[in-house]
Design a protein around this motif. Structure first.
Motif, PDB file in Angstrom:
ATOM      1  N   LEU A  39       1.172  -1.188   0.481  1.00 49.87           N
ATOM      2  CA  LEU A  39      -0.387  -0.159  -0.079  1.00 49.87           C
ATOM      3  C   LEU A  39       0.698   1.296  -0.179  1.00 49.87           C
ATOM      4  CD1 LEU A  39      -2.688  -1.305   2.690  1.00 49.87           C
ATOM      5  CD2 LEU A  39      -2.972  -0.876   0.313  1.00 49.87           C
ATOM      6  N   THR A  44       2.874   1.493  -3.674  1.00 54.44           N
ATOM      7  CA  THR A  44       2.299   1.590  -4.626  1.00 54.44           C
ATOM      8  C   THR A  44       1.671   3.358  -4.615  1.00 54.44           C
ATOM      9  OG1 THR A  44      -0.246   0.999  -3.658  1.00 54.44           O
ATOM     10  CG2 THR A  44       1.243   0.050  -5.298  1.00 54.44           C
ATOM     11  N   ILE A  45       1.021   3.380  -2.896  1.00 49.84           N
ATOM     12  CA  ILE A  45      -0.003   4.926  -2.958  1.00 49.84           C
ATOM     13  C   ILE A  45       1.110   5.944  -3.807  1.00 49.84           C
ATOM     14  CG2 ILE A  45       0.520   5.374  -0.832  1.00 49.84           C
ATOM     15  CD1 ILE A  45      -2.635   7.051  -0.722  1.00 49.84           C
ATOM     16  N   LYS A  61     -10.354   4.848   0.409  1.00 48.25           N
ATOM     17  CA  LYS A  61     -10.449   4.651  -1.010  1.00 48.25           C
ATOM     18  C   LYS A  61     -11.372   5.126  -1.861  1.00 48.25           C
ATOM     19  CE  LYS A  61     -11.060  -0.017  -2.452  1.00 48.25           C
ATOM     20  NZ  LYS A  61     -11.142  -1.200  -2.193  1.00 48.25           N
ATOM     21  N   LEU A  67      -9.897   8.081  -3.762  1.00 44.18           N
ATOM     22  CA  LEU A  67      -9.095   7.831  -4.375  1.00 44.18           C
ATOM     23  C   LEU A  67      -9.609   6.956  -6.128  1.00 44.18           C
ATOM     24  CD1 LEU A  67      -6.449   5.826  -2.221  1.00 44.18           C
ATOM     25  CD2 LEU A  67      -6.139   7.931  -3.867  1.00 44.18           C
ATOM     26  N   LEU A  68     -10.398   6.473  -6.381  1.00 43.96           N
ATOM     27  CA  LEU A  68     -10.640   5.980  -7.212  1.00 43.96           C
ATOM     28  C   LEU A  68     -11.390   7.610  -7.816  1.00 43.96           C
ATOM     29  CD1 LEU A  68     -12.772   3.317  -5.293  1.00 43.96           C
ATOM     30  CD2 LEU A  68     -10.699   3.164  -6.832  1.00 43.96           C
ATOM     31  N   GLN A 100      -6.105  12.079  -3.981  1.00 40.45           N
ATOM     32  CA  GLN A 100      -4.752  11.829  -3.403  1.00 40.45           C
ATOM     33  C   GLN A 100      -4.242  12.702  -2.878  1.00 40.45           C
ATOM     34  OE1 GLN A 100      -1.933   9.829  -6.446  1.00 40.45           O
ATOM     35  NE2 GLN A 100      -3.751  10.570  -8.011  1.00 40.45           N
ATOM     36  N   TYR A 104      -3.297   7.969   4.579  1.00 44.24           N
ATOM     37  CA  TYR A 104      -3.353   6.305   4.568  1.00 44.24           C
ATOM     38  C   TYR A 104      -1.941   6.076   4.837  1.00 44.24           C
ATOM     39  CZ  TYR A 104      -5.462   2.924   2.281  1.00 44.24           C
ATOM     40  OH  TYR A 104      -6.105   1.391   1.975  1.00 44.24           O
ATOM     41  N   GLN A 108      -3.768   3.411 -11.734  1.00 40.38           N
ATOM     42  CA  GLN A 108      -3.930   3.338 -10.538  1.00 40.38           C
ATOM     43  C   GLN A 108      -5.657   3.122 -10.551  1.00 40.38           C
ATOM     44  OE1 GLN A 108      -4.947   7.469  -9.202  1.00 40.38           O
ATOM     45  NE2 GLN A 108      -3.879   7.170  -7.130  1.00 40.38           N
ATOM     46  N   VAL A 147      -6.049   0.526  -6.592  1.00 40.93           N
ATOM     47  CA  VAL A 147      -7.105   0.965  -5.997  1.00 40.93           C
ATOM     48  C   VAL A 147      -7.845   0.041  -5.600  1.00 40.93           C
ATOM     49  CG1 VAL A 147      -8.343   2.340  -4.482  1.00 40.93           C
ATOM     50  CG2 VAL A 147      -5.718   3.226  -5.886  1.00 40.93           C
ATOM     51  N   TYR A 202      -7.072  -1.858  -2.108  1.00 38.29           N
ATOM     52  CA  TYR A 202      -6.961  -1.239  -1.231  1.00 38.29           C
ATOM     53  C   TYR A 202      -7.929  -1.213  -0.311  1.00 38.29           C
ATOM     54  CZ  TYR A 202      -3.542   1.654  -3.003  1.00 38.29           C
ATOM     55  OH  TYR A 202      -2.050   2.087  -3.260  1.00 38.29           O
TER      56      TYR A 202
END
Length: 441
Positions: A246, A249-250, A308, A311-312, A353, A360, A414, A418, A422
């Motif tokens: 996590l 990747t973030i 989450k 982010l999406l 983000q 996060y 991404q 996610v 995530y």
């Protein structure tokens, strides 16, 4: 909101303001620096990235001293590095001196990106953690806005060839204020327990308004106690696999969105689209203001909507806007839409983000390795930042569209990552988060 808790979070978050100011101020100096030292696209990229290589090292080195000497002592040291960097850039008599001064500032930025959010997360109750850690991100974007506004105002002062020195030197003022403001803010209760200073930890929990300080202290002691005899284990092992994935990747996707490359070269992007130098400074202020407004919106949503979902949503919005910018540079048409596409891009990034990353990273690692994990995520963020910012001028020297196409594709990737892996972290205590993530590995 308890005043003592709020004060501690606000002061620590001021490190984010210096973070934002020092990273964005370069946007108003690239043209002058290119002229003064005859920089090529490659050496201009190196000049911009010099601070970022410092952030890579700073983010890696920050965790150990934060555990040994405490979060506050390290924040004070970082404040002094910010002062030294600002003055070094302002009085730089050669290109290598400028690079060295920016590298020192990068050390401070990298350290701040680890220790600031970690400190705030450790003093904040779970119900308020997203908003309080989000203040660090708010201050980053407020610092970016101040840098753009400062660049615009300095440009109006008619300072001639010395203008770029003043743009860099202004950063010393908030840096000095940050060092003095750290006096009197509370220590992290979790660090105090790890250091064996339990009565002080209890006092901090009471003063920051913890509803049941004794229960919270017992929970912290139980977690720390379970870690005794296993101090500083390797981060890269099976039980920490999920948090490590996590964090990496973030950190990667935050930069593969192109956010910092765009912010660093914002004036150049506008000038390439036909805007004048003064107009470019003004457009940058508008972008910075958009960033600030939508970061505030993201902070207000993060504990209600969740990490989450934000982010999406952001991946979809930023991807579409980046595709629009790429089409403008590829076709040479509709340049008047550039500002609108970039404003929309910044808005989507800020509520997703931008608002989520530091929150996060401060949530997903166990107490035992939180400093190491925070360093890993920050290290990934900064090394990607340095690489992308260094090659951006080279990628953009033909049509200008290529980097934006790349960033748009990365946002599609991404979204898939996610969605697949995530977990949601809103409203979960740090200790509960530890058990949940260890259960899935």
């Amino acid at each position: 909101m308890n005043p003592w808790l709020l004060r501690g979070a606000l002061v620590a978050a001021l490190g984010g303001l210096l973070f934002g100011f020092d990273t964005a101020v370069i946007a108003g100096t690239t043209r002058a620096l290119t002229s003064v030292w005859s920089l090529t696209p490659a050496t201009l990229g190196l000049t911009v990235a010099s601070a970022l290589w410092g952030t890579v090292l700073g983010s890696v080195l920050a965790g150990a001293p934060a555990d040994r000497y405490g979060r506050l002592a390290c924040l004070r040291a970082l404040g002094l590095l910010y002062v030294l960097s600002a003055l070094g850039c302002a009085f730089a008599w050669s290109w290598p001196v400028l690079l060295g001064s920016r590298f020192i500032g990068g050390l401070a930025i990298g350290g701040s990106s680890v220790i600031g959010p970690m400190y705030i997360a450790e003093i904040a109750p779970a119900s308020k953690r997203g908003r309080l850690v989000g203040m660090f991100q708010f201050n980053i974007v407020f610092g970016i806005l101040l840098a753009y506004l400062s660049n615009f105002l300095v440009a109006q002062a008619g300072l001639g060839g010395e203008e770029w020195r003043w743009k860099f030197g202004v950063a010393a003022v908030p840096a000095v204020a940050f060092v003095f403001a750290l006096a009197g803010v509370p220590q992290s209760p979790r660090w105090l327990v790890k250091a064996g200073r339990v009565p002080e930890a209890r006092e901090v929990l009471v003063r920051i308004g913890e509803p049941d300080p004794e229960a919270e202290l017992r929970e912290i002691q139980a977690t720390i106690g379970a870690e005794e005899g296993r101090k500083s284990p390797p981060l890269f092992q099976r039980r920490f696999r999920k948090p490590v994935i996590l964090a990496i990747t973030i950190g990667m996707f935050n930069q593969l969105s192109g956010i910092n490359a765009i912010l660093y070269y914002l004036n150049d992007i506008f000038e390439r689209a036909g805007f004048s130098r003064v107009s470019s400074d003004m457009q940058a202020v508008i972008i910075g203001l958009t960033n600030l407004i939508f970061t505030m919106i993201g902070m207000s949503m993060i504990d209600r909507v969740g990490r989450k979902k934000l982010l999406l949503t952001g991946a979809v919005g930023t991807g579409l806007c980046l595709a629009g910018v790429a089409s403008i540079f590829a076709t040479g048409l509709h340049g008047e839409l550039l500002l609108w596409f970039l404003m929309a891009y910044i808005a989507f990034f800020a509520v997703s983000q931008g608002a989520v990353i530091w929150v996060y990273l401060s949530e997903v690692f166990p107490n035992l390795v939180r400093a190491k994990g925070q360093s890993l995520g920050s290290f990934t963020h900064w090394i990607m930042n340095a690489l992308i910012s260094a090659i951006f001028p080279i990628m953009a020297k033909t049509s200008g569209a290529e980097p934006f196409v790349f960033f748009a594709v990365m946002m599609v990737v991404q979204f898939a990552v996610v969605l697949a892996i995530y977990p949601e972290t809103k409203g979960v205590s740090l200790e509960d988060m530890e058990s949940r993530l260890q259960d899935v590995v």
